[in-house]
Scaffold this active site. Structure first.
Site, PDB file in Angstrom:
ATOM      1  N   HIS A 192      57.296  23.418  43.343  1.00  0.00           N
ATOM      2  CA  HIS A 192      56.220  22.565  43.859  1.00  0.00           C
ATOM      3  C   HIS A 192      56.418  21.158  43.267  1.00  0.00           C
ATOM      4  CE1 HIS A 192      52.044  21.040  44.053  1.00  0.00           C
ATOM      5  NE2 HIS A 192      51.846  21.935  44.997  1.00  0.00           N
ATOM      6  N   ASP A 218      55.764  28.114  35.962  1.00  0.00           N
ATOM      7  CA  ASP A 218      54.678  27.714  36.854  1.00  0.00           C
ATOM      8  C   ASP A 218      54.169  28.991  37.512  1.00  0.00           C
ATOM      9  OD1 ASP A 218      53.084  26.996  38.918  1.00  0.00           O
ATOM     10  OD2 ASP A 218      54.445  25.499  39.777  1.00  0.00           O
ATOM     11  N   GLN A 249      51.057  30.559  41.579  1.00  0.00           N
ATOM     12  CA  GLN A 249      50.974  31.517  42.691  1.00  0.00           C
ATOM     13  C   GLN A 249      51.156  32.964  42.221  1.00  0.00           C
ATOM     14  OE1 GLN A 249      49.986  30.720  45.639  1.00  0.00           O
ATOM     15  NE2 GLN A 249      50.434  28.542  45.837  1.00  0.00           N
ATOM     16  N   LYS A 276      42.979  29.133  42.575  1.00  0.00           N
ATOM     17  CA  LYS A 276      43.797  30.008  43.429  1.00  0.00           C
ATOM     18  C   LYS A 276      43.550  31.473  43.088  1.00  0.00           C
ATOM     19  CE  LYS A 276      47.638  26.703  43.736  1.00  0.00           C
ATOM     20  NZ  LYS A 276      47.464  26.065  45.025  1.00  0.00           N
ATOM     21  N   CYS A 336      53.690  20.592  49.688  1.00  0.00           N
ATOM     22  CA  CYS A 336      54.094  19.986  48.404  1.00  0.00           C
ATOM     23  C   CYS A 336      55.357  20.644  47.859  1.00  0.00           C
ATOM     24  CB  CYS A 336      52.989  20.048  47.354  1.00  0.00           C
ATOM     25  SG  CYS A 336      51.470  19.305  47.900  1.00  0.00           S
TER      26      CYS A 336
HETATM   27  N1  C6P Z   1      49.942  24.676  45.737  1.00  0.00           N
HETATM   28  C1  C6P Z   1      49.599  25.013  48.107  1.00  0.00           C
HETATM   29  O1  C6P Z   1      48.975  24.884  49.168  1.00  0.00           O
HETATM   30  P1  C6P Z   1      47.155  22.502  41.515  1.00  0.00           P
HETATM   31  O2  C6P Z   1      47.024  21.680  42.757  1.00  0.00           O
HETATM   32  O3  C6P Z   1      47.443  21.647  40.306  1.00  0.00           O
HETATM   33  O4  C6P Z   1      46.051  23.481  41.314  1.00  0.00           O
HETATM   34  O5  C6P Z   1      48.461  23.412  41.736  1.00  0.00           O
HETATM   35  C2  C6P Z   1      49.701  22.815  41.940  1.00  0.00           C
HETATM   36  C3  C6P Z   1      50.723  23.862  42.261  1.00  0.00           C
HETATM   37  C4  C6P Z   1      51.754  24.079  41.364  1.00  0.00           C
HETATM   38  N2  C6P Z   1      52.665  25.039  41.578  1.00  0.00           N
HETATM   39  C5  C6P Z   1      52.620  25.836  42.656  1.00  0.00           C
HETATM   40  C6  C6P Z   1      53.655  26.908  42.819  1.00  0.00           C
HETATM   41  C7  C6P Z   1      51.615  25.647  43.609  1.00  0.00           C
HETATM   42  O6  C6P Z   1      51.587  26.430  44.691  1.00  0.00           O
HETATM   43  C8  C6P Z   1      50.653  24.634  43.415  1.00  0.00           C
HETATM   44  C9  C6P Z   1      49.587  24.355  44.443  1.00  0.00           C
HETATM   45  C10 C6P Z   1      48.972  24.525  46.822  1.00  0.00           C
HETATM   46  O7  C6P Z   1      50.697  25.554  48.058  1.00  0.00           O
HETATM   47  C11 C6P Z   1      48.408  23.149  46.968  1.00  0.00           C
HETATM   48  S1  C6P Z   1      49.645  21.930  47.254  1.00  0.00           S
END
Ligand code: C6P
Length: 415
Positions: A131, A208, A211, A234, A373
């Protein structure tokens, strides 16, 4: 992994009743089918009520007051931290730093650990399926400090190419940072094995888990990772709060990220002394209601059991993959159901992903369209964007069928 629905121990109708939003109609007579869970999950009534209760009965700042409300709020917030520590198998609650989200946790690491430990000429190893949150902070560090970034490439199936990983480890990166589950391909990566290899090569490892922690059992000690980051929103919790888990020795050595209240023990005009972990990284009044809601979300998932959550979602994923294959013109990216979480990104002939999402929305079906993203992952497959359906515990087989019907209708309109 047993991919059948019959094996589930989850009471899905009871789970669905906990999510008031699932009753919603997006237009008269159009029932919501929420398949955008990788972006953010819906919230059960238990989480909503815990936050409501805090504001109605307990609202006060924490770690400061000695009155009844302040003490109750502090206990509720700190209890949430302990629940999260136990949920991911951390040795101590002191290893759980509250941040705003995964993105802020990664930026904290790049800013604090990165600037303290890396110098010009050092290398960082990332992957092509990251991401943007796990790419851009390191690119910013690279341009400032002069470190070099390498990227593990992907196989045609959308897994990490382990030969590429082994070769790039020979360059002796100081840091390896990668996702446990791709938000585009759904690929689940072999974290324990890759962490062991990285450690042998002398690198520190960041995972990370934005997910993965919401969808499968994750134990930081079993995996052996140095840092792990994820977001509450999430995993049934509120927005505005996330986690940085770290090994104690590493967190202790790191300089603070932000300065201000709560992160200090004592301040004089000539300087300050830092507070203990984790408060050293938590300057200012935190997201208190959100912390309490996060604790409730973790209780909810722990009660279901993460093995059961993972098994059910994989059954849904296997079924959805099978049904998508029936639809002419659909190409799904990523590996087979056994190796992926409930994230299905696809292209549909040359129909624009926004058109796919827009038509599905008119039937109440919420999916995400675009690059999610994760532009480098799309670039690897020579595409700009995909349509993405993603599942959670309250989704059912019938909703997958509605998605498929909706896709046939998209074809009728754009075919
Ligand atoms: N992905 C998606 O629609 P935040 O926004 O900081 O809570 O998470 C960022 C992030 C980091 N790593 C991974 C693997 C992610 O999937 C995400 C967030 C969302 O896929 C929003 S872009």
């Amino acid at each position: 992994m047993d991919l059948s629905f019959e094996s589930t121990t989850l009471d899905i109708p009871a789970i669905r009743r906990d999510f008031p939003i699932l009753e919603r109609e997006t237009a008269p007579g159009v029932q919501l089918v929420y398949l955008d869970n990788a972006a953010t999950s819906q919230k059960p009534v238990q989480v909503i009520e815990s936050m409501d209760f805090y504001y109605r009965q307990m609202n006060a700042n924490i770690h400061r007051g000695i009155h009844c409300l302040a003490e109750e709020a502090t206990v509720a917030y700190e209890d949430a931290r302990k629940k999260i520590a136990s949920f991911i198998g951390a040795e101590s609650w002191r290893q759980i730093v509250f941040t705003r989200n995964t993105t802020e946790s990664l930026n904290l690491l790049a800013y604090s650990w990165g600037r303290a430990n890396l110098k010009a000429g050092d290398r960082i190893l990332l992957t092509e399926m990251e991401h943007h949150s796990n790419i851009v902070p390191w690119q910013m560090l690279a341009s400032e400090v002069g470190v070099t970034l390498d990227f593990v490439t992907l196989t045609d199936q959308g897994k990490l190419d382990q030969e590429s990983y082994a070769t790039l480890l020979e360059r002796e990166p100081k840091l390896v940072s990668f996702t446990q589950m791709s938000n585009m391909l759904g690929t689940i990566t072999p974290v324990a094995e890759m962490t062991e290899q990285a450690h042998r090569a002398g690198a520190v490892v960041i995972i990370d888990a934005a997910q993965s922690v919401p969808h499968m059992p994750v134990d930081v000690q079993e995996l052996g990772v140095d840092f792990m980051v994820f977001s509450a929103h999430k995993m049934l919790g509120p927005t505005g709060i996330g986690i940085l888990y770290g090994r104690k020795e590493l967190l202790q050595e790191m300089p603070p990220f932000l300065g201000g209240g709560d992160m200090i023990k004592r301040v004089q005009l000539g300087g300050f002394t830092m507070n203990d972990l984790p408060y050293k990284f938590e300057a200012g009044t935190p997201a208190i209601a959100e912390g309490i809601g996060f604790g409730e979300a973790v209780d909810y998932l722990a009660n279901l059991g993460m093995e059961a959550v993972h098994q059910y979602e994989q059954a849904l994923t296997a079924y959805a993959l099978e049904r998508l294959e029936e639809v002419p013109g659909i190409q799904v990216y990523g590996p087979e159901a056994e190796d992926k979480g409930g994230v299905l990104s696809f292209i549909y002939d040359d129909i624009h992903t926004h058109d796919v999402a827009h038509i599905l929305d008119s039937f109440g079906i919420a999916i995400r369209a675009g690059h999610h993203c994760a532009q480098p992952a799309h670039q690897h497959f020579d595409i700009d964007a995909t349509s993405r359906a993603s599942f959670y515990i309250y989704n059912v087989k019938e909703e997958v069928d509605q998605l498929i019907e909706g896709l046939y209708k998209v074809k009728e309109i754009f075919g």
